[in-house]
Design a protein around this motif. Structure first.
Motif, PDB file in Angstrom:
ATOM      1  N   GLU A 111       0.855  -1.188   0.000  1.00 29.16           N
ATOM      2  CA  GLU A 111       0.000   0.000   0.000  1.00 29.16           C
ATOM      3  C   GLU A 111       0.891   1.239   0.000  1.00 29.16           C
ATOM      4  OE1 GLU A 111      -3.236   0.327  -0.098  1.00 29.16           O
ATOM      5  OE2 GLU A 111      -4.137  -1.552   0.594  1.00 29.16           O
ATOM      6  N   TYR A 112       0.380   2.317  -0.578  1.00 26.43           N
ATOM      7  CA  TYR A 112       1.123   3.577  -0.612  1.00 26.43           C
ATOM      8  C   TYR A 112       1.301   4.153   0.785  1.00 26.43           C
ATOM      9  CZ  TYR A 112       1.553   8.683  -1.325  1.00 26.43           C
ATOM     10  OH  TYR A 112       1.921  10.010  -1.257  1.00 26.43           O
ATOM     11  N   GLN A 113       0.262   4.151   1.591  1.00 25.17           N
ATOM     12  CA  GLN A 113       0.327   4.770   2.906  1.00 25.17           C
ATOM     13  C   GLN A 113       0.508   3.741   4.017  1.00 25.17           C
ATOM     14  OE1 GLN A 113      -3.012   7.503   3.107  1.00 25.17           O
ATOM     15  NE2 GLN A 113      -1.949   9.000   1.847  1.00 25.17           N
ATOM     16  N   THR A 114       1.281   2.702   3.697  1.00 26.95           N
ATOM     17  CA  THR A 114       1.733   1.717   4.670  1.00 26.95           C
ATOM     18  C   THR A 114       3.227   1.523   4.465  1.00 26.95           C
ATOM     19  OG1 THR A 114      -0.398   0.571   4.601  1.00 26.95           O
ATOM     20  CG2 THR A 114       1.465  -0.640   5.524  1.00 26.95           C
ATOM     21  N   PRO A 115       4.035   1.570   5.522  1.00 22.62           N
ATOM     22  CA  PRO A 115       5.480   1.397   5.337  1.00 22.62           C
ATOM     23  C   PRO A 115       5.824   0.052   4.711  1.00 22.62           C
ATOM     24  CG  PRO A 115       5.005   2.268   7.518  1.00 22.62           C
ATOM     25  CD  PRO A 115       3.688   1.864   6.919  1.00 22.62           C
ATOM     26  N   GLY A 116       6.949   0.017   4.044  1.00 20.07           N
ATOM     27  CA  GLY A 116       7.427  -1.225   3.467  1.00 20.07           C
ATOM     28  C   GLY A 116       8.111  -2.099   4.505  1.00 20.07           C
ATOM     29  N   TRP A 117       8.160  -3.402   4.205  1.00 19.87           N
ATOM     30  CA  TRP A 117       8.839  -4.376   5.066  1.00 19.87           C
ATOM     31  C   TRP A 117      10.057  -4.912   4.322  1.00 19.87           C
ATOM     32  CZ3 TRP A 117      10.089  -9.434   4.062  1.00 19.87           C
ATOM     33  CH2 TRP A 117      10.627 -10.164   5.141  1.00 19.87           C
ATOM     34  N   PRO A 118      11.153  -5.202   5.023  1.00 22.72           N
ATOM     35  CA  PRO A 118      11.381  -5.093   6.465  1.00 22.72           C
ATOM     36  C   PRO A 118      11.818  -3.680   6.859  1.00 22.72           C
ATOM     37  CG  PRO A 118      13.278  -6.132   5.435  1.00 22.72           C
ATOM     38  CD  PRO A 118      12.264  -5.919   4.348  1.00 22.72           C
ATOM     39  N   SER A 119      11.308  -3.197   7.973  1.00 21.35           N
ATOM     40  CA  SER A 119      11.698  -1.885   8.487  1.00 21.35           C
ATOM     41  C   SER A 119      11.113  -1.705   9.876  1.00 21.35           C
ATOM     42  CB  SER A 119      11.205  -0.761   7.574  1.00 21.35           C
ATOM     43  OG  SER A 119       9.795  -0.670   7.606  1.00 21.35           O
ATOM     44  N   THR A 120      11.756  -0.855  10.647  1.00 21.30           N
ATOM     45  CA  THR A 120      11.214  -0.483  11.951  1.00 21.30           C
ATOM     46  C   THR A 120       9.889   0.241  11.776  1.00 21.30           C
ATOM     47  OG1 THR A 120      13.479  -0.229  12.740  1.00 21.30           O
ATOM     48  CG2 THR A 120      11.749   0.670  14.132  1.00 21.30           C
ATOM     49  N   ALA A 121       9.772   1.014  10.681  1.00 20.30           N
ATOM     50  CA  ALA A 121       8.529   1.742  10.424  1.00 20.30           C
ATOM     51  C   ALA A 121       7.361   0.779  10.231  1.00 20.30           C
ATOM     52  CB  ALA A 121       8.685   2.644   9.207  1.00 20.30           C
ATOM     53  N   TYR A 122       7.603  -0.337   9.547  1.00 27.32           N
ATOM     54  CA  TYR A 122       6.531  -1.318   9.349  1.00 27.32           C
ATOM     55  C   TYR A 122       6.104  -1.904  10.686  1.00 27.32           C
ATOM     56  CZ  TYR A 122       3.884  -5.303   7.649  1.00 27.32           C
ATOM     57  OH  TYR A 122       2.887  -6.212   7.421  1.00 27.32           O
ATOM     58  N   ASP A 123       7.063  -2.261  11.531  1.00 27.69           N
ATOM     59  CA  ASP A 123       6.744  -2.792  12.853  1.00 27.69           C
ATOM     60  C   ASP A 123       5.961  -1.767  13.676  1.00 27.69           C
ATOM     61  OD1 ASP A 123       8.222  -4.922  11.976  1.00 27.69           O
ATOM     62  OD2 ASP A 123       9.858  -4.668  13.410  1.00 27.69           O
ATOM     63  N   THR A 124       6.363  -0.495  13.575  1.00 27.61           N
ATOM     64  CA  THR A 124       5.659   0.576  14.294  1.00 27.61           C
ATOM     65  C   THR A 124       4.220   0.689  13.825  1.00 27.61           C
ATOM     66  OG1 THR A 124       7.726   1.805  14.577  1.00 27.61           O
ATOM     67  CG2 THR A 124       5.674   3.046  14.807  1.00 27.61           C
ATOM     68  N   TYR A 125       4.022   0.614  12.504  1.00 23.77           N
ATOM     69  CA  TYR A 125       2.676   0.696  11.926  1.00 23.77           C
ATOM     70  C   TYR A 125       1.791  -0.446  12.439  1.00 23.77           C
ATOM     71  CZ  TYR A 125      -1.011   0.343   8.401  1.00 23.77           C
ATOM     72  OH  TYR A 125      -2.217   0.245   7.778  1.00 23.77           O
ATOM     73  N   VAL A 126       2.316  -1.661  12.418  1.00 27.17           N
ATOM     74  CA  VAL A 126       1.542  -2.810  12.888  1.00 27.17           C
ATOM     75  C   VAL A 126       1.240  -2.671  14.376  1.00 27.17           C
ATOM     76  CG1 VAL A 126       1.548  -5.312  13.215  1.00 27.17           C
ATOM     77  CG2 VAL A 126       2.437  -4.332  11.092  1.00 27.17           C
ATOM     78  N   ALA A 127       2.214  -2.201  15.148  1.00 31.68           N
ATOM     79  CA  ALA A 127       2.002  -2.044  16.591  1.00 31.68           C
ATOM     80  C   ALA A 127       0.868  -1.072  16.877  1.00 31.68           C
ATOM     81  CB  ALA A 127       3.299  -1.564  17.253  1.00 31.68           C
ATOM     82  N   THR A 128       0.841   0.057  16.173  1.00 34.27           N
ATOM     83  CA  THR A 128      -0.223   1.040  16.391  1.00 34.27           C
ATOM     84  C   THR A 128      -1.580   0.471  16.000  1.00 34.27           C
ATOM     85  OG1 THR A 128       1.283   2.895  16.088  1.00 34.27           O
ATOM     86  CG2 THR A 128      -1.050   3.340  15.747  1.00 34.27           C
ATOM     87  N   THR A 129      -1.620  -0.262  14.895  1.00 35.62           N
ATOM     88  CA  THR A 129      -2.877  -0.870  14.449  1.00 35.62           C
ATOM     89  C   THR A 129      -3.377  -1.889  15.471  1.00 35.62           C
ATOM     90  OG1 THR A 129      -2.250  -0.567  12.125  1.00 35.62           O
ATOM     91  CG2 THR A 129      -3.978  -2.183  12.600  1.00 35.62           C
ATOM     92  N   VAL A 130      -2.478  -2.735  15.955  1.00 31.92           N
ATOM     93  CA  VAL A 130      -2.866  -3.749  16.934  1.00 31.92           C
ATOM     94  C   VAL A 130      -3.299  -3.090  18.241  1.00 31.92           C
ATOM     95  CG1 VAL A 130      -2.025  -5.678  18.328  1.00 31.92           C
ATOM     96  CG2 VAL A 130      -1.422  -5.538  15.900  1.00 31.92           C
ATOM     97  N   ASN A 131      -2.556  -2.088  18.691  1.00 33.57           N
ATOM     98  CA  ASN A 131      -2.886  -1.423  19.954  1.00 33.57           C
ATOM     99  C   ASN A 131      -4.256  -0.758  19.885  1.00 33.57           C
ATOM    100  OD1 ASN A 131      -1.880  -0.649  22.655  1.00 33.57           O
ATOM    101  ND2 ASN A 131      -2.122   1.433  21.866  1.00 33.57           N
ATOM    102  N   ARG A 132      -4.642  -0.354  18.709  1.00 35.80           N
ATOM    103  CA  ARG A 132      -5.963   0.245  18.515  1.00 35.80           C
ATOM    104  C   ARG A 132      -7.064  -0.800  18.712  1.00 35.80           C
ATOM    105  NH1 ARG A 132      -7.185   4.693  14.896  1.00 35.80           N
ATOM    106  NH2 ARG A 132      -9.408   4.776  14.421  1.00 35.80           N
ATOM    107  N   LEU A 133      -6.773  -2.031  18.330  1.00 36.06           N
ATOM    108  CA  LEU A 133      -7.774  -3.095  18.353  1.00 36.06           C
ATOM    109  C   LEU A 133      -7.764  -3.889  19.655  1.00 36.06           C
ATOM    110  CD1 LEU A 133      -7.173  -4.406  14.720  1.00 36.06           C
ATOM    111  CD2 LEU A 133      -8.993  -2.872  15.486  1.00 36.06           C
ATOM    112  N   VAL A 134      -6.558  -4.192  20.140  1.00 36.10           N
ATOM    113  CA  VAL A 134      -6.378  -4.924  21.399  1.00 36.10           C
ATOM    114  C   VAL A 134      -5.252  -4.225  22.149  1.00 36.10           C
ATOM    115  CG1 VAL A 134      -5.871  -7.149  22.484  1.00 36.10           C
ATOM    116  CG2 VAL A 134      -7.074  -7.084  20.289  1.00 36.10           C
TER     117      VAL A 134
END
Length: 408
Positions: free
Chosen positions: A93-116
């Motif tokens: 996705e354009y507005q999702t960081p690429g993997w592998p990267s710390t930015a991708y991990d940060t993005y997933v963490a924020t998404t997960v923290n929003r849900l659980v």
């Protein structure tokens, strides 16, 4: 001197011969097997991250269920099919960081923290548009910052440093520098990103002005991920007229080539005006984007703000249908799997509402003031003074206006 600006913004009035767009290899993966393999890797990576964040089988199952529902709301029955590879990182996705990267991990963490929730903060911001200059050499037909252009600057390099640090402290995984023309402050861009901590992908949104080969390399060395280049027509004369400069098309096309050469992800941003939006124009534009080897095409609908204030610029229902068909064809059609991916936020916005107003993204203007998004501006506090937490809370409370269009 802390802030470096180009003050002479006048183009030389000389004939400009359109450059021939280079033919560059695609970044979007053509191999079905490689796509399937990388998609499987993404699933494994996300499972590992869920375990790292939650550490409980029950909470992991709950997060997986909620992520599945989030994807259903966002995509409906659609499944992401395309993957691009640039400089060793993979993008879906354009507005999702690429993997592998710390930015991708940060993005997933924020998404997960929003849900659980698994951390004490309630930050949900993923993306910030940060306008760093009022200066611009163009006179674009659709400019949403028209009233602020070429006024006295407010933001110093120190201000930009401070704002970036504040947003990084809130786990923002993508920051897009805009203006005006941010490449007028390329020295400041380089300095700010060099000093930033890991965990954020940085992009610059540019017309291509001052985007030389050397400046592209400087951005990459500093730690930039990508560049969004405004290109509003495949025809040079029409793009130049839209942008108010005889050099605009050449600048955009050359910027795309220089950025690709430097290893930056390239996104072409198209303002889909009423005059432009036909199936033939969209597909011709996509062919040019494919020839340029870009990864993404961003489709923006014009809004009656800034230079368009008071004008009837919304696409018709028929044109919205064309834009949605274009989005679906390029992203999910079997004949375009190695063409650039299309990011059309309007498609999803109509189905799940807006993510602006500090829900998932926001806009910071050239005075450091916070707004719901670049097209929905109403000051809701400042990123420079006072409590940023209070300003973000105010922005969330005000929210965005309900999304309205000719299709509703």
């Amino acid at each position: 001197m802390e802030t470096t600006l180009i003050t002479d913004l006048t183009y030389v009035a000389a004939p400009v011969v359109p450059v021939a767009p280079p033919s560059l290899p695609p970044t979007v993966l053509a191999s079905r097997l490689k796509r399937a393999f990388i998609m499987a890797v993404f699933h494994l990576v996300e499972a590992r991250l869920l375990w790292r964040f939650l550490r409980s089988p029950a909470r992991i199952r709950l997060a997986a269920e909620r992520i599945k529902e989030l994807k259903r709301v966002y995509y409906g029955h659609l499944k992401v099919r395309k993957i691009a590879c640039v400089a060793g990182r993979y993008y879906r996705e354009y507005q999702t960081p690429g993997w592998p990267s710390t930015a991708y991990d940060t993005y997933v963490a924020t998404t997960v923290n929003r849900l659980v929730p698994f951390r004490p903060d309630t930050d949900t911001l993923n993306l910030v548009f940060l306008a760093i200059t009022k200066k611009c050499p163009l006179a674009c037909e659709h400019c949403f910052e028209w009233d602020a252009l070429n006024q006295k600057e407010t933001l110093t390099r120190a201000h930009i440093h401070a704002m970036v640090a504040q947003f990084q402290a809130r786990h923002v995984s993508q920051i897009f520098f805009s203006g005006g023309e941010p490449m007028l402050r390329v020295n400041d861009l380089v300095a700010v990103v060099e000093a930033a901590r890991p965990g954020t992908d940085f992009w610059v949104i540019t017309s291509g002005f001052n985007f030389t080969r050397e400046n592209a390399r400087r951005l990459k060395r500093a730690g930039f991920t990508g560049v969004t280049i405004s290109l509003d027509h495949y025809d040079a004369a029409r793009h130049n007229a839209f942008r108010g400069s005889p050099a605009a098309y050449n600048n955009a096309v050359q910027a795309a080539a220089y950025a690709s050469e430097a290893g930056l992800v390239v996104n072409l941003s198209l303002c889909a005006t009423q005059e432009f939006t036909t199936d033939a124009n969209l597909m011709t534009y996509a062919r040019l984007a494919k020839q340029l080897g870009v990864t993404f095409i961003q489709v923006l609908e014009p809004r009656a703000v800034g230079h368009y204030a008071g004008k009837s610029v919304d696409p018709s229902p028929e044109q919205i249908a064309l834009l949605e068909a274009f989005y679906l064809k390029l992203n999910y059609g079997p004949d375009h799997l190695d063409w650039p991916m299309v990011h059309y936020y309007g498609y999803h916005q109509r189905r799940m509402g807006c993510g602006g107003a500090a829900d998932r993204f926001l806009y910071v203007d050239t005075d450091g003031d916070l707004h719901a998004c670049p097209f929905c501006q109403k000051k809701s506090g400042s990123a420079l003074c006072g409590s940023l937490d209070d300003s973000l809370a105010t922005l969330k409370t005000r929210g965005c206006h309900p999304f309205e269009s000719a299709s509703t």
